[in-house]
Motif scaffolding. Structure first.
Motif, PDB file in Angstrom:
ATOM      1  N   LEU A   1       0.826  -1.205   0.000  1.00  0.00           N
ATOM      2  CA  LEU A   1       0.000   0.000   0.000  1.00  0.00           C
ATOM      3  C   LEU A   1       0.863   1.260   0.000  1.00  0.00           C
ATOM      4  N   ARG A   2       1.962   1.231   0.725  1.00  0.00           N
ATOM      5  CA  ARG A   2       2.867   2.389   0.723  1.00  0.00           C
ATOM      6  C   ARG A   2       3.424   2.638  -0.680  1.00  0.00           C
ATOM      7  N   GLU A   3       3.751   1.552  -1.370  1.00  0.00           N
ATOM      8  CA  GLU A   3       4.293   1.703  -2.710  1.00  0.00           C
ATOM      9  C   GLU A   3       3.249   2.243  -3.665  1.00  0.00           C
ATOM     10  N   ARG A   4       1.981   1.816  -3.488  1.00  0.00           N
ATOM     11  CA  ARG A   4       0.912   2.229  -4.400  1.00  0.00           C
ATOM     12  C   ARG A   4       0.361   3.605  -4.050  1.00  0.00           C
ATOM     13  N   LEU A   5       0.127   3.858  -2.774  1.00  0.00           N
ATOM     14  CA  LEU A   5      -0.572   5.063  -2.339  1.00  0.00           C
ATOM     15  C   LEU A   5       0.338   6.140  -1.761  1.00  0.00           C
ATOM     16  N   GLY A   6       1.534   5.768  -1.337  1.00  0.00           N
ATOM     17  CA  GLY A   6       2.441   6.729  -0.725  1.00  0.00           C
ATOM     18  C   GLY A   6       2.298   6.770   0.788  1.00  0.00           C
ATOM     19  N   ASP A   7       3.335   7.228   1.455  1.00  0.00           N
ATOM     20  CA  ASP A   7       3.349   7.263   2.923  1.00  0.00           C
ATOM     21  C   ASP A   7       2.253   8.156   3.487  1.00  0.00           C
ATOM     22  N   ALA A   8       2.008   9.289   2.852  1.00  0.00           N
ATOM     23  CA  ALA A   8       1.054  10.256   3.405  1.00  0.00           C
ATOM     24  C   ALA A   8      -0.338   9.643   3.544  1.00  0.00           C
ATOM     25  N   ARG A   9      -0.751   8.857   2.551  1.00  0.00           N
ATOM     26  CA  ARG A   9      -2.079   8.257   2.628  1.00  0.00           C
ATOM     27  C   ARG A   9      -2.112   7.086   3.609  1.00  0.00           C
ATOM     28  N   VAL A  10      -1.084   6.279   3.598  1.00  0.00           N
ATOM     29  CA  VAL A  10      -1.072   5.108   4.482  1.00  0.00           C
ATOM     30  C   VAL A  10      -0.990   5.539   5.940  1.00  0.00           C
ATOM     31  N   GLU A  11      -0.260   6.595   6.226  1.00  0.00           N
ATOM     32  CA  GLU A  11      -0.118   7.073   7.604  1.00  0.00           C
ATOM     33  C   GLU A  11      -1.196   8.078   7.978  1.00  0.00           C
ATOM     34  N   GLY A  12      -2.090   8.370   7.038  1.00  0.00           N
ATOM     35  CA  GLY A  12      -3.149   9.342   7.297  1.00  0.00           C
ATOM     36  C   GLY A  12      -4.535   8.780   7.073  1.00  0.00           C
ATOM     37  N   PRO A  13      -5.169   9.098   5.928  1.00  0.00           N
ATOM     38  CA  PRO A  13      -6.574   8.710   5.729  1.00  0.00           C
ATOM     39  C   PRO A  13      -6.826   7.211   5.676  1.00  0.00           C
ATOM     40  N   LEU A  14      -5.792   6.384   5.542  1.00  0.00           N
ATOM     41  CA  LEU A  14      -5.993   4.940   5.563  1.00  0.00           C
ATOM     42  C   LEU A  14      -6.182   4.404   6.975  1.00  0.00           C
ATOM     43  N   THR A  15      -5.895   5.200   7.991  1.00  0.00           N
ATOM     44  CA  THR A  15      -5.887   4.701   9.368  1.00  0.00           C
ATOM     45  C   THR A  15      -7.287   4.701   9.972  1.00  0.00           C
ATOM     46  N   ASP A  16      -7.664   5.756  10.663  1.00  0.00           N
ATOM     47  CA  ASP A  16      -8.973   5.799  11.334  1.00  0.00           C
ATOM     48  C   ASP A  16      -9.796   6.978  10.847  1.00  0.00           C
ATOM     49  N   GLY A  17      -9.848   7.184   9.559  1.00  0.00           N
ATOM     50  CA  GLY A  17     -10.445   8.399   9.036  1.00  0.00           C
ATOM     51  C   GLY A  17     -11.958   8.375   8.956  1.00  0.00           C
ATOM     52  N   HIS A  18     -12.500   9.549   8.667  1.00  0.00           N
ATOM     53  CA  HIS A  18     -13.935   9.748   8.434  1.00  0.00           C
ATOM     54  C   HIS A  18     -14.068  10.785   7.332  1.00  0.00           C
ATOM     55  N   ALA A  19     -15.134  10.704   6.511  1.00  0.00           N
ATOM     56  CA  ALA A  19     -15.208  11.599   5.354  1.00  0.00           C
ATOM     57  C   ALA A  19     -16.627  11.718   4.831  1.00  0.00           C
ATOM     58  N   THR A  20     -16.897  12.853   4.174  1.00  0.00           N
ATOM     59  CA  THR A  20     -18.168  13.106   3.494  1.00  0.00           C
ATOM     60  C   THR A  20     -17.899  13.741   2.145  1.00  0.00           C
ATOM     61  N   VAL A  21     -18.533  13.187   1.117  1.00  0.00           N
ATOM     62  CA  VAL A  21     -18.588  13.831  -0.194  1.00  0.00           C
ATOM     63  C   VAL A  21     -19.904  14.596  -0.239  1.00  0.00           C
ATOM     64  N   PHE A  22     -19.822  15.908  -0.356  1.00  0.00           N
ATOM     65  CA  PHE A  22     -21.018  16.752  -0.317  1.00  0.00           C
ATOM     66  C   PHE A  22     -21.985  16.363  -1.432  1.00  0.00           C
ATOM     67  N   PRO A  23     -23.294  16.277  -1.160  1.00  0.00           N
ATOM     68  CA  PRO A  23     -23.878  16.651   0.124  1.00  0.00           C
ATOM     69  C   PRO A  23     -24.079  15.519   1.121  1.00  0.00           C
ATOM     70  N   ASN A  24     -24.361  14.273   0.697  1.00  0.00           N
ATOM     71  CA  ASN A  24     -24.885  13.294   1.651  1.00  0.00           C
ATOM     72  C   ASN A  24     -24.312  11.893   1.506  1.00  0.00           C
ATOM     73  N   PHE A  25     -23.079  11.776   0.999  1.00  0.00           N
ATOM     74  CA  PHE A  25     -22.402  10.480   0.924  1.00  0.00           C
ATOM     75  C   PHE A  25     -21.221  10.491   1.882  1.00  0.00           C
ATOM     76  N   SER A  26     -21.157   9.500   2.771  1.00  0.00           N
ATOM     77  CA  SER A  26     -20.083   9.443   3.762  1.00  0.00           C
ATOM     78  C   SER A  26     -19.461   8.057   3.789  1.00  0.00           C
ATOM     79  N   TYR A  27     -18.251   7.989   4.336  1.00  0.00           N
ATOM     80  CA  TYR A  27     -17.580   6.691   4.431  1.00  0.00           C
ATOM     81  C   TYR A  27     -16.537   6.714   5.545  1.00  0.00           C
ATOM     82  N   LEU A  28     -16.184   5.507   5.998  1.00  0.00           N
ATOM     83  CA  LEU A  28     -15.113   5.300   6.967  1.00  0.00           C
ATOM     84  C   LEU A  28     -14.131   4.319   6.332  1.00  0.00           C
TER      85      LEU A  28
END
Length: 452
Positions: free
Chosen positions: A299-326
């Motif tokens: 995953l680090r090779e494909r996505l890079g360190d920033a994503r693996v150490e960030g949003p891949l961990t325990d993130g939360h997100a919303t695509v406006f207006p009403n779609f969300s994911y963990l």
């Protein structure tokens, strides 16, 4: 059906393309200037935006109708005739695969008397037939059968009375979105930098993702924005609202302070999208079996360190207006509006296609136990939203502004994460969410701008 404003009469016309036009009184399309209700720069919010019925109707016209809205996952369509019924705002739609294997979406409403032409949640069919009078439509939305057709005048042309089609349907890494806007920006442009954060969940390998366990649906008393906003911006509630759940997950039955007291970032999207995530997290909210199976080096090779150490961990997100994911839990969900004080939650479990069956099952069960309709975290969230909604209709309560000032001025571009980000504990993405909502509410949509 599209609506246009006739500048000569001041009336709105509803055009059942391609035949005929009707006129509506202008008062059905009154719009409220919401500038005084959302002060995103000062961090204040009028809670009338959660309770006012006229504002809610305006949301359907100006927020939901023009926006890209999540419809389904591509994995739900394997062969022509497969279909899934859902909503865009409060408009019922059918998503289906046509004979050319193209994903299309139609308004789920018969052109005769308006009943739904498909009442099943999902399945496979060759035609959509209204059970009221028997009008039938094929997978291209064409009207192909009418009982007693000889009773209609010679001017009647079945080609004029097909299902109303959603004009634009696009997908991103298996997620299908649609918009009623006849001339929208592309879905990729709409997502902007948010796509980089979404890839942390959706782009683990070339195989893509798949859905397991079907769609779970439940109803909550609360405005849809309360849920969408929290998934965009709110890590702040974890240490209080989820304390008991954290204790259950802890081997020593103590709150996981290393999870609560973390540093991280919060993406603040200009289109109202938002995502928060701890950085360099050592503990992940996922099933141990999933964690053991995951190849983090790949995953680090494909996505890079920033994503693996960030949003891949325990993130939360919303695509406006009403779609969300963990990302780690593997849950994606839509907050369907059902009036200003009620929402219907539809949730899927999404996993990597490359996962073996036992790992998929572990993720599915972990999802249900945490963020399913009776999940230990989900129940906390639903109770909070319902509590906020329950008291918001009071006269004085409704006049007291809400505070969204945490993290004001902390937004910046740091070169590591795309776009502007704020601190993990911040209302920045929430302010951006409501700022974009305000701008859309104050901007005439395409159906108000069209010339008849």
């Amino acid at each position: 059906m599209t609506s246009t404003l006739d500048p000569a009469t001041g009336c709105e016309s509803a055009t059942a393309a391609p035949c005929g036009a009707l006129r509506r009184p202008a008062e059905l399309a009154r719009n409220i200037d919401v500038s005084g209700l959302v002060d995103s720069e000062g961090g204040l919010l009028d809670r009338a935006i959660f309770t006012d019925h006229q504002l809610y109707k305006q949301e359907l016209r100006r927020v939901f109708a023009p926006s890209w809205l999540f419809l389904a996952h591509t994995d739900q369509f394997q062969k022509p005739g497969d279909f899934f019924t859902t909503y865009m705002g409060e408009d019922p739609v059918i998503v289906t695969m046509d004979k050319n294997r193209r994903i299309r979406a139609y308004l789920n409403s018969c052109r005769h008397r308006g009943a739904r032409v498909c009442r099943a949640d999902f399945g496979a069919t060759r035609n959509f037939t209204c059970t009221y009078h028997g009008w039938a439509y094929d997978l291209d939305g064409k009207l192909v059968s009418i009982p007693n057709q000889d009773g209609y005048p010679q001017s009647f042309d079945t080609g004029d009375w097909g299902l109303v089609e959603v004009p634009h349907v696009e997908s991103y890494h298996g997620l299908i979105f649609g918009t009623w806007n006849p001339q929208p920006v592309s879905l990729r442009e709409y997502l902007g930098d948010m796509a980089w954060y979404m890839d942390a969940m959706l782009d683990h390998d070339d195989a893509g993702t798949t859905v397991v366990g079907g769609v779970h649906k439940w109803v909550l008393e609360g405005n849809w924005k309360l849920a969408a906003e929290q998934f965009a911006t709110d890590w702040y509630h974890v240490n209080m609202s989820h304390a008991s759940a954290l204790m259950v997950l802890s081997p020593d039955k103590k709150p996981k302070t290393e999870i609560v007291h973390r540093t991280g970032r919060q993406y603040v999207g200009p289109n109202g999208h938002g995502a928060g995530f701890p950085v360099h997290a050592r503990n992940r909210f996922n099933a141990q079996q999933v964690h053991d199976w995951t190849d983090y080096d790949a995953l680090r090779e494909r996505l890079g360190d920033a994503r693996v150490e960030g949003p891949l961990t325990d993130g939360h997100a919303t695509v406006f207006p009403n779609f969300s994911y963990l990302p780690v839990i593997g849950t994606i969900r839509v907050w369907h509006p059902k009036g200003p004080d009620r929402m219907e939650v539809w949730a899927w479990t999404v996993v990597d296609k490359s996962m073996p069956p036992e790992v998929r099952e572990a993720q599915r069960l972990y999802n249900l136990r945490t963020f399913g309709p009776s999940g230990i975290f989900e129940q906390d969230d639903g109770e909070n939203w319902s509590e906020v909604q329950a008291i918001s209709n009071g006269f004085i309560t409704n006049r007291v502004p809400l505070n969204y000032q945490m993290g004001m001025g902390s937004e910046q571009e740091d070169g590591r994460y795309p776009g502007k980000t704020s601190e993990l504990y911040s209302d920045a993405a929430g302010r951006a969410f409501y700022g974009h909502w305000r701008d859309l509410m104050n901007t005439p949509a395409w159906h108000e701008m069209e010339k008849r």
